[in-house]
Write a protein that holds these residues in place. Sequence first.
Motif, mmCIF file in Angstrom:
data_model
loop_
_atom_site.group_PDB
_atom_site.id
_atom_site.type_symbol
_atom_site.label_atom_id
_atom_site.label_comp_id
_atom_site.label_asym_id
_atom_site.label_seq_id
_atom_site.Cartn_x
_atom_site.Cartn_y
_atom_site.Cartn_z
ATOM 1 N N HIS A 459 0.813 -1.220 0.000
ATOM 2 C CA HIS A 459 0.000 0.000 0.000
ATOM 3 C C HIS A 459 0.846 1.270 0.000
ATOM 4 O O HIS A 459 0.310 2.376 0.126
ATOM 5 C CB HIS A 459 -0.940 0.007 1.211
ATOM 6 N N THR A 460 2.156 1.168 -0.132
ATOM 7 C CA THR A 460 3.023 2.326 0.034
ATOM 8 C C THR A 460 3.671 2.757 -1.270
ATOM 9 O O THR A 460 3.771 1.984 -2.229
ATOM 10 C CB THR A 460 4.134 2.021 1.051
ATOM 11 N N VAL A 461 4.148 4.020 -1.278
ATOM 12 C CA VAL A 461 4.976 4.522 -2.370
ATOM 13 C C VAL A 461 6.260 5.073 -1.767
ATOM 14 O O VAL A 461 6.270 5.607 -0.652
ATOM 15 C CB VAL A 461 4.259 5.622 -3.184
ATOM 16 N N TRP A 462 7.359 4.934 -2.507
ATOM 17 C CA TRP A 462 8.646 5.463 -2.059
ATOM 18 C C TRP A 462 8.709 6.958 -2.338
ATOM 19 O O TRP A 462 8.211 7.440 -3.357
ATOM 20 C CB TRP A 462 9.797 4.764 -2.775
ATOM 21 N N LEU A 463 9.357 7.682 -1.432
ATOM 22 C CA LEU A 463 9.492 9.135 -1.542
ATOM 23 C C LEU A 463 10.960 9.502 -1.744
ATOM 24 O O LEU A 463 11.824 9.063 -0.971
ATOM 25 C CB LEU A 463 8.953 9.802 -0.273
ATOM 26 N N ARG A 464 11.225 10.333 -2.768
ATOM 27 C CA ARG A 464 12.597 10.637 -3.175
ATOM 28 C C ARG A 464 12.873 12.143 -3.149
ATOM 29 O O ARG A 464 11.952 12.960 -3.150
ATOM 30 C CB ARG A 464 12.855 10.064 -4.572
ATOM 31 N N THR A 465 14.157 12.459 -3.134
ATOM 32 C CA THR A 465 14.571 13.862 -3.053
ATOM 33 C C THR A 465 14.386 14.596 -4.377
ATOM 34 O O THR A 465 14.325 15.823 -4.395
ATOM 35 C CB THR A 465 16.037 13.964 -2.627
ATOM 36 N N GLU A 466 14.324 13.863 -5.477
ATOM 37 C CA GLU A 466 14.150 14.455 -6.797
ATOM 38 C C GLU A 466 13.199 13.581 -7.617
ATOM 39 O O GLU A 466 13.013 12.400 -7.308
ATOM 40 C CB GLU A 466 15.504 14.576 -7.517
ATOM 41 N N PRO A 467 12.615 14.140 -8.700
ATOM 42 C CA PRO A 467 11.642 13.383 -9.500
ATOM 43 C C PRO A 467 12.290 12.422 -10.501
ATOM 44 O O PRO A 467 12.166 12.578 -11.706
ATOM 45 C CB PRO A 467 10.863 14.492 -10.217
ATOM 46 N N ARG A 468 12.987 11.426 -9.973
ATOM 47 C CA ARG A 468 13.595 10.404 -10.827
ATOM 48 C C ARG A 468 13.782 9.126 -10.000
ATOM 49 O O ARG A 468 13.956 9.161 -8.773
ATOM 50 C CB ARG A 468 14.922 10.868 -11.419
ATOM 51 N N ASP A 469 13.762 7.989 -10.698
ATOM 52 C CA ASP A 469 13.791 6.687 -10.025
ATOM 53 C C ASP A 469 15.077 6.414 -9.261
ATOM 54 O O ASP A 469 15.060 5.641 -8.295
ATOM 55 C CB ASP A 469 13.571 5.565 -11.052
ATOM 56 N N ASP A 470 16.183 7.018 -9.688
ATOM 57 C CA ASP A 470 17.459 6.733 -9.031
ATOM 58 C C ASP A 470 17.836 7.790 -8.002
ATOM 59 O O ASP A 470 18.949 7.773 -7.465
ATOM 60 C CB ASP A 470 18.571 6.591 -10.066
ATOM 61 N N ALA A 471 16.927 8.706 -7.706
ATOM 62 C CA ALA A 471 17.212 9.727 -6.695
ATOM 63 C C ALA A 471 17.209 9.105 -5.302
ATOM 64 O O ALA A 471 16.498 8.127 -5.053
ATOM 65 C CB ALA A 471 16.178 10.844 -6.780
ATOM 66 N N PRO A 472 17.977 9.650 -4.367
ATOM 67 C CA PRO A 472 17.984 9.113 -3.000
ATOM 68 C C PRO A 472 16.619 9.246 -2.338
ATOM 69 O O PRO A 472 15.806 10.107 -2.692
ATOM 70 C CB PRO A 472 19.022 9.980 -2.282
ATOM 71 N N LEU A 473 16.376 8.393 -1.358
ATOM 72 C CA LEU A 473 15.170 8.512 -0.550
ATOM 73 C C LEU A 473 15.278 9.731 0.359
ATOM 74 O O LEU A 473 16.376 10.129 0.760
ATOM 75 C CB LEU A 473 14.973 7.255 0.306
ATOM 76 N N VAL A 474 14.127 10.352 0.681
ATOM 77 C CA VAL A 474 14.146 11.464 1.626
ATOM 78 C C VAL A 474 14.579 10.953 3.000
ATOM 79 O O VAL A 474 14.478 9.758 3.298
ATOM 80 C CB VAL A 474 12.774 12.152 1.711
ATOM 81 N N LYS A 475 15.067 11.876 3.841
ATOM 82 C CA LYS A 475 15.592 11.494 5.135
ATOM 83 C C LYS A 475 14.571 11.727 6.251
ATOM 84 O O LYS A 475 13.699 12.582 6.144
ATOM 85 C CB LYS A 475 16.863 12.277 5.433
ATOM 86 N N ASP A 476 14.730 10.950 7.311
ATOM 87 C CA ASP A 476 13.940 11.097 8.529
ATOM 88 C C ASP A 476 14.923 11.272 9.673
ATOM 89 O O ASP A 476 15.552 10.308 10.127
ATOM 90 C CB ASP A 476 13.072 9.855 8.747
#
Length: 637
Positions: A459-476
Amino acid sequence: MRRLLAISLVAALPLSTVTAAHAQEPAGRQKAFASAAEEFRVPESVLLGVSYLESRWDAHAGQPSSDAGFGPMHLTDAAAFTGSNHHHEGEEDARGDDSRPLPAPSARPAPADLPASLRTVEKAAELTGESRERLRTDAAANIRGGAALLADYQKALGAPLSDEPGDWYGAVAKYSGAEEAGAARFFADEVFATIREGAERTTDDGHQVRLAPVPGLTKIEKWLDKLGLRKPRTDGVECPASISCEWIPSAYQELPNDDYGHYDLANRPFSQKIEYIIIHDMEGYFLPSIRLNQDPTYGASWQYSVRSTDGHIAQHVKAKDVAWQAGNWYVNAKSIGIEHEGFLAEGGTWYTEAMYRSSARLVRYLALRHGVPMDRAHILGHDNVPGTLPTTVRQMHEDPGPFWDWAHYFQLMGAPLHGLGGPRSGSIMIKPDFATNKPYFYGCDRQNPEAACPPLPAHTVWLRTEPRDDAPLVKDIGKHPTGESLYSVYDHSARASTGQRFAVAGRQGDWTAIWYLGQKAWFHNPKSAPTAVPSMGLVVTPKPGKATVPVYGRAYPEAEAYPEGIPYQQVTPLQYTFSAGEKYTLAGPAATEYYRAVTFNLEDHKVVRGRTKYLQIQFGHRVMFVKADDVRVTFSG
């Protein structure tokens, strides 16, 4: 990463050779049902109805359910119980009140008994000649095994191998594995309702299956009576009449050294309104988890437990009292906790349709009774409950995890998750197609924790720092103060979940950005297969002149609100803030309350209420709170 609990599966044993006719699934799942029904003289509608209630006809990539059931017919193959429950995992204090901190409860020994309901693969192998391995992993073999079991149950009852579905009511009830008459009846009634109404869907592996409606269907209930099942204690249970529910009280008792366990007496909703319903999974099996709830020295409790195979429910704590379940005392004091048999990720487990249906009816009943909004800001997973202080953020639990089907759950509740607004709406609701959304995770295999999980619906989607598949994940920064977010099934630092609403921070091609934990977070949202829907509503942003706004894990009163004799509970912001220009969706006001309950006697308990006004927002994966004086509320259309 939290250590996974054991769910040992019986190794495949060599049995008689399977004939070539059954070497592989026929051209379609529909044909497999028709073939097995004819072979074992089971009405096809009955076979389809039972399978639908167990698995909705899905194969689940050969992975086990939350109680070790496999394939479309949910044939069970569990080698042993675990005596554990997720509340003893990690460092989370289930009570979540730093005025009375509790040590983490220790694991209890596992019982040695293993009921026949968790060993149906063995009997199916004996009846069909299929190997256990094929019964677990091959859908057609699995369907044959389920048909053989139904026919065997019918014969054992002395009932005819009839073409009339109504004659199979007892065998269907037996298939549930329930020992309680009410649970077996609930399962059989749901199967027969499905047969009466019909169903049609595409399975998780692409098979189109249809059960044609059978109007005028009657149930021959005398066959259920012949099962001789027990009638559990039901006096005083707070459950809808349409589900199977029994009263198995949690222990409440005084302990040495002025201690007590393991919940708190209260008088809700007169003392405090119930605002939330918290969905958990046990990280264990039904009976061992119930036994933990009956141990007053165990530092956790919850109101309800739900069994996987048949949806049977046990209530342990009255709704008026406060269970120690969510790791946040503010939330505990205003919520009801429901534990579901199963595991967040052990092997990529899944949850049965019977469990979803029973649990959804319970949640709807509780929500209507207590005025809890049926949305994802108030029907929360344990993984959506915030830490109370900066020091507790990292230890909060992650269940029920990414494989819980929130959209289907709300549909069964009668509160489907709908979009609202146009394509350029300023807010969105996360809503990927559960069946086809199969993001990458690792951490499902306890023997090889770095290995990729099976590609299962999530049920989830990954969240990234930029609009591209190879961008890093956002930080917590709360979960990983110095490190990166992980693709672990146990790490939701960079994930947004179905039903959660966020303010839009930008759009670029097939990508949408949301405000998340004080940053822009991008997720893939193509028009051809959207993972979010428009969702108009109220949002908060810092008041003019404020550069940043703190967020809180609880809405506690100001110091002046505390009467003499009750220590002030520090109002401490979490490590997160958000800045001018950022927006976060508003769930509504949050009552400014602290429930002082640190003794065995209800007479000593008191609700402290303050004047500070708080608002609840969706800040990241978890809900959090802001002071109303810090923000401006606007409409996001």
